[in-house]
Design a protein around this motif. Structure first.
Motif, mmCIF file in Angstrom:
data_model
loop_
_atom_site.group_PDB
_atom_site.id
_atom_site.type_symbol
_atom_site.label_atom_id
_atom_site.label_comp_id
_atom_site.label_asym_id
_atom_site.label_seq_id
_atom_site.Cartn_x
_atom_site.Cartn_y
_atom_site.Cartn_z
ATOM 1 N N THR A 71 20.199 50.277 23.135
ATOM 2 C CA THR A 71 19.136 49.596 22.386
ATOM 3 C C THR A 71 19.697 48.396 21.631
ATOM 4 O O THR A 71 20.655 48.526 20.864
ATOM 5 N N LYS A 72 19.085 47.239 21.849
ATOM 6 C CA LYS A 72 19.511 46.010 21.173
ATOM 7 C C LYS A 72 18.510 45.551 20.110
ATOM 8 O O LYS A 72 18.858 44.856 19.171
ATOM 9 N N VAL A 73 17.247 45.940 20.288
ATOM 10 C CA VAL A 73 16.185 45.570 19.340
ATOM 11 C C VAL A 73 15.325 46.808 19.115
ATOM 12 O O VAL A 73 15.033 47.560 20.052
ATOM 13 N N ILE A 74 14.893 47.009 17.868
ATOM 14 C CA ILE A 74 14.047 48.152 17.512
ATOM 15 C C ILE A 74 12.651 47.644 17.146
ATOM 16 O O ILE A 74 12.522 46.676 16.391
ATOM 17 N N VAL A 75 11.626 48.291 17.680
ATOM 18 C CA VAL A 75 10.242 47.963 17.344
ATOM 19 C C VAL A 75 9.583 49.166 16.697
ATOM 20 O O VAL A 75 9.667 50.292 17.224
ATOM 21 N N LEU A 76 8.916 48.954 15.567
ATOM 22 C CA LEU A 76 8.148 50.002 14.893
ATOM 23 C C LEU A 76 6.668 49.683 15.030
ATOM 24 O O LEU A 76 6.245 48.567 14.766
ATOM 25 N N ILE A 77 5.881 50.681 15.443
ATOM 26 C CA ILE A 77 4.446 50.472 15.619
ATOM 27 C C ILE A 77 3.693 51.634 14.964
ATOM 28 O O ILE A 77 4.063 52.802 15.131
ATOM 29 N N SER A 78 2.646 51.284 14.222
ATOM 30 C CA SER A 78 1.844 52.318 13.575
ATOM 31 C C SER A 78 0.515 51.743 13.132
ATOM 32 O O SER A 78 0.376 50.536 12.921
ATOM 33 N N LYS A 79 -0.469 52.628 12.985
ATOM 34 C CA LYS A 79 -1.658 52.286 12.226
ATOM 35 C C LYS A 79 -1.220 52.145 10.767
ATOM 36 O O LYS A 79 -0.090 52.492 10.423
ATOM 37 N N PRO A 80 -2.079 51.685 9.872
ATOM 38 C CA PRO A 80 -1.652 51.463 8.479
ATOM 39 C C PRO A 80 -1.034 52.711 7.848
ATOM 40 O O PRO A 80 -1.680 53.755 7.771
ATOM 41 N N PRO A 81 0.236 52.633 7.414
ATOM 42 C CA PRO A 81 0.888 53.779 6.783
ATOM 43 C C PRO A 81 0.554 53.857 5.291
ATOM 44 O O PRO A 81 0.044 52.896 4.707
ATOM 45 N N ALA A 82 0.857 54.996 4.681
ATOM 46 C CA ALA A 82 0.759 55.101 3.230
ATOM 47 C C ALA A 82 1.722 54.095 2.617
ATOM 48 O O ALA A 82 2.830 53.898 3.122
ATOM 49 N N LYS A 83 1.323 53.472 1.529
ATOM 50 C CA LYS A 83 2.106 52.373 0.947
ATOM 51 C C LYS A 83 3.517 52.820 0.567
ATOM 52 O O LYS A 83 4.503 52.133 0.861
ATOM 53 N N SER A 84 3.643 53.977 -0.078
ATOM 54 C CA SER A 84 4.970 54.437 -0.508
ATOM 55 C C SER A 84 5.869 54.732 0.694
ATOM 56 O O SER A 84 7.075 54.495 0.655
ATOM 57 N N VAL A 85 5.267 55.230 1.776
ATOM 58 C CA VAL A 85 6.043 55.533 2.985
ATOM 59 C C VAL A 85 6.436 54.241 3.689
ATOM 60 O O VAL A 85 7.559 54.109 4.204
ATOM 61 N N GLU A 86 5.533 53.279 3.713
ATOM 62 C CA GLU A 86 5.860 51.978 4.297
ATOM 63 C C GLU A 86 7.061 51.364 3.588
ATOM 64 O O GLU A 86 7.980 50.832 4.216
ATOM 65 N N GLU A 87 7.076 51.454 2.270
ATOM 66 C CA GLU A 87 8.198 50.907 1.494
ATOM 67 C C GLU A 87 9.499 51.605 1.854
ATOM 68 O O GLU A 87 10.558 50.975 1.971
ATOM 69 N N LYS A 88 9.426 52.921 2.048
ATOM 70 C CA LYS A 88 10.610 53.700 2.405
ATOM 71 C C LYS A 88 11.136 53.290 3.785
ATOM 72 O O LYS A 88 12.347 53.152 3.999
ATOM 73 N N VAL A 89 10.215 53.110 4.733
ATOM 74 C CA VAL A 89 10.608 52.722 6.096
ATOM 75 C C VAL A 89 11.194 51.320 6.104
ATOM 76 O O VAL A 89 12.232 51.070 6.734
#
Length: 514
Positions: free
Chosen positions: A250-268
């Motif tokens: 893997t050379k590039v990472i892609v994250l995909i999601s519907k809108p996450p919880a704000k605190s969890v988004e910050e953690k990710v």
């Protein structure tokens, strides 16, 4: 009318198999309705709702198999049951003599020492127990089953994290591990783009667009739809990021999601600083500022995410066919619609495909309603009745309770499509057609008669009926991507080249200006 009921005590089949068998059973000549399911309370409730429940069916246990066939005559119901029995036989004999069956996960793990992953699709009441067994046997887990409590999900993911294992799911529909597609997945070339997705069709869409742009996928790790909620805290997405960060391919990472919880988004997003590889973030409706500040590459849409990933992985952007939006087409269709035809009706099998088109519509229009809205203010009062711009996810739990997912059996949206096609205020009906592993063998073919009928009826009324279709798949998928597109085009359906373009075209078609 005749109803044939057969109960097979202590006879277990997984939910995916039974969904597929039910779909085939309902296509048998003379069958008005067929239900093949385990005797769970949820499945009995389905039988109650359709008027097929009986005292003997009420009494079945969760480990009992129910076969219920409704037909016009006794002869037809008996014949249909005989055909269903053949389906069970075909299922067990068509896989080849090399298949080895084990009664439990423990026995499978003991007899196949090289196995390192278990795909689990059992009734939700038993799913957590089986997943725990797999983890205790040091197996990574893909848990396709839904209806697993969030408490069990948290416990399983914490156990997996402690053991250094992947716990994909529950309700994880898509993964590509070691170039092998699991459950719902598309056949894409192997490459260096890794994906971690909290959404099934969103992950599929990015993998397909990466393939379309000339790239390839190293791994696609699903997390399950609840992973980025406040309760679960993104355990699997964080572990998935770490796994891809350590993966040499893997050379590039892609994250995909519907809108996450704000605190969890910050953690990710905070985890990006520890990644030695570029990270592209596509959280539908997310903030560019937050992603860039964290050191990631923001993508507003799935198409943009795939394009950025392929370029960051080393592709020459000038050589890529980016599937530009057909602006002249928008003006052409706008000219065919009357002033009264001002609304979009999106009828989707894929939840994230629905979300993406809905969010693009929300950029232009305020009156956008759905069964999966961004805010409760715009939740449909009745999911069976559209309001203004309406986007329906037919894969949501309210539509799939006790029924096959629309990617397995897409007939669930036919009646809604015909209903929308008669509405003179509708400017465009937007539909997705998902192909690939696990999906229906001909999703376009199922809808085609209804499309032709609706087009003909609209023409008789002197009204243009604009239908916009998007086929999610690649030329490598078994359903024949080109054939699916050609069938739609032959029926007068306009084709979008991506999920993103589908949403942009739909909102453009109904734009009326000042």
């Amino acid at each position: 009318m005749s109803t044939k009921i057969v109960i097979k005590p202590n006879t277990y089949f997984d939910s995916v198999s039974l969904m597929s068998l039910s779909t085939k059973a309902n296509q048998i000549e003379g069958v008005e309705q067929a239900v093949i399911a385990m005797g769970t309370e949820m499945n009995k409730e389905v039988l109650r709702n359709v008027g097929l429940i009986t005292p003997e069916l009420e009494a079945v246990k969760t480990g009992d198999l129910m076969i219920v066939v409704k037909a016009a005559t006794d002869e037809l119901s008996e014949n249909a049951y005989a055909e269903i029995e053949k389906l069970f036989t075909q299922k067990t004999t068509s896989k080849g003599a090399s298949e080895i069956k084990f009664p439990t996960i423990d026995s499978a793990a003991q007899n196949i020492p090289d196995a390192n992953l278990a795909v689990i699709s059992v009734n939700g009441a038993f799913a957590a127990r089986e997943a725990r067994k797999a983890l205790e046997n040091d197996l990574h887990v893909m848990l396709f089953s839904d209806n697993v409590s969030i408490e069990d999900e948290i416990e399983l993911k914490k156990l997996a994290h402690e053991k250094g294992l992947l716990m994909m799911g529950p309700d994880c529909g898509t993964a590509i591990i070691g170039n092998v597609g699991l459950c719902f997945a598309n056949k894409v070339r192997k490459g260096n783009v890794g994906i971690v997705g909290a959404s099934g069709t969103g992950s599929q869409e990015i993998s397909v667009r990466v393939h379309d742009f000339g790239g390839g996928v190293s791994q696609l790790i699903g997390t399950g739809g609840r992973d980025l909620t406040e309760q679960v805290g993104g355990i699997m997405m964080l572990d998935g990021m770490k796994a891809l960060n350590d993966d040499e391919e893997t050379k590039v990472i892609v994250l995909i999601s519907k809108p996450p919880a704000k605190s969890v988004e910050e953690k990710v997003l905070a985890e990006i600083q520890y990644c030695k590889k570029p990270v592209v973030v596509c959280f539908i409706g997310g903030s560019e500022e937050d992603v860039v500040k964290a050191g990631g590459h923001f993508a507003k849409t799935t198409k943009e995410a795939a394009l950025k990933a392929v370029v960051l992985a080393g592709a020459d952007e000038s050589t890529i066919n980016k599937r530009a939006l057909n602006l002249p087409l928008i003006e052409e269709i706008k000219g065919k619609l009357s002033p009264e035809q001002k609304y979009i009706r999106g009828l989707f099998c894929g939840g994230t495909l629905c979300d993406e088109s809905m969010y693009l519509a929300m950029e232009k229009y305020e009156d956008v309603y759905s069964n999966i809205p961004k805010t409760e203010e715009y939740r449909l009062e009745d999911v069976n009745v559209s309001q203004a711009h309406t986007f329906i996810d037919f894969g949501d739990d309210e539509y799939t309770k006790g029924k096959p997912h629309p990617m397995i059996d897409p007939t669930s949206r036919i009646s809604r499509f015909l209903q929308e096609a008669k509405d003179p205020s509708v400017g465009v009906i937007l539909m997705d057609f998902v192909i690939g592993f696990g999906s229906h063998e001909d999703p376009v073919g199922v809808m085609l008669p209804a499309i032709i009928k609706a087009k003909e009826e609209a023409a008789k009324e002197g009204r243009h009926l604009e239908i916009l279709g998007y086929v999610l798949g690649t030329e490598l998928d078994n359903q024949n991507f080109a054939d699916q597109v050609a069938k739609l085009e032959s029926a007068g359906v306009t084709i979008a080249s991506s999920s993103t373009n589908a949403g942009l075209l739909a909102r453009g078609f109904v734009e009326k200006g000042e």
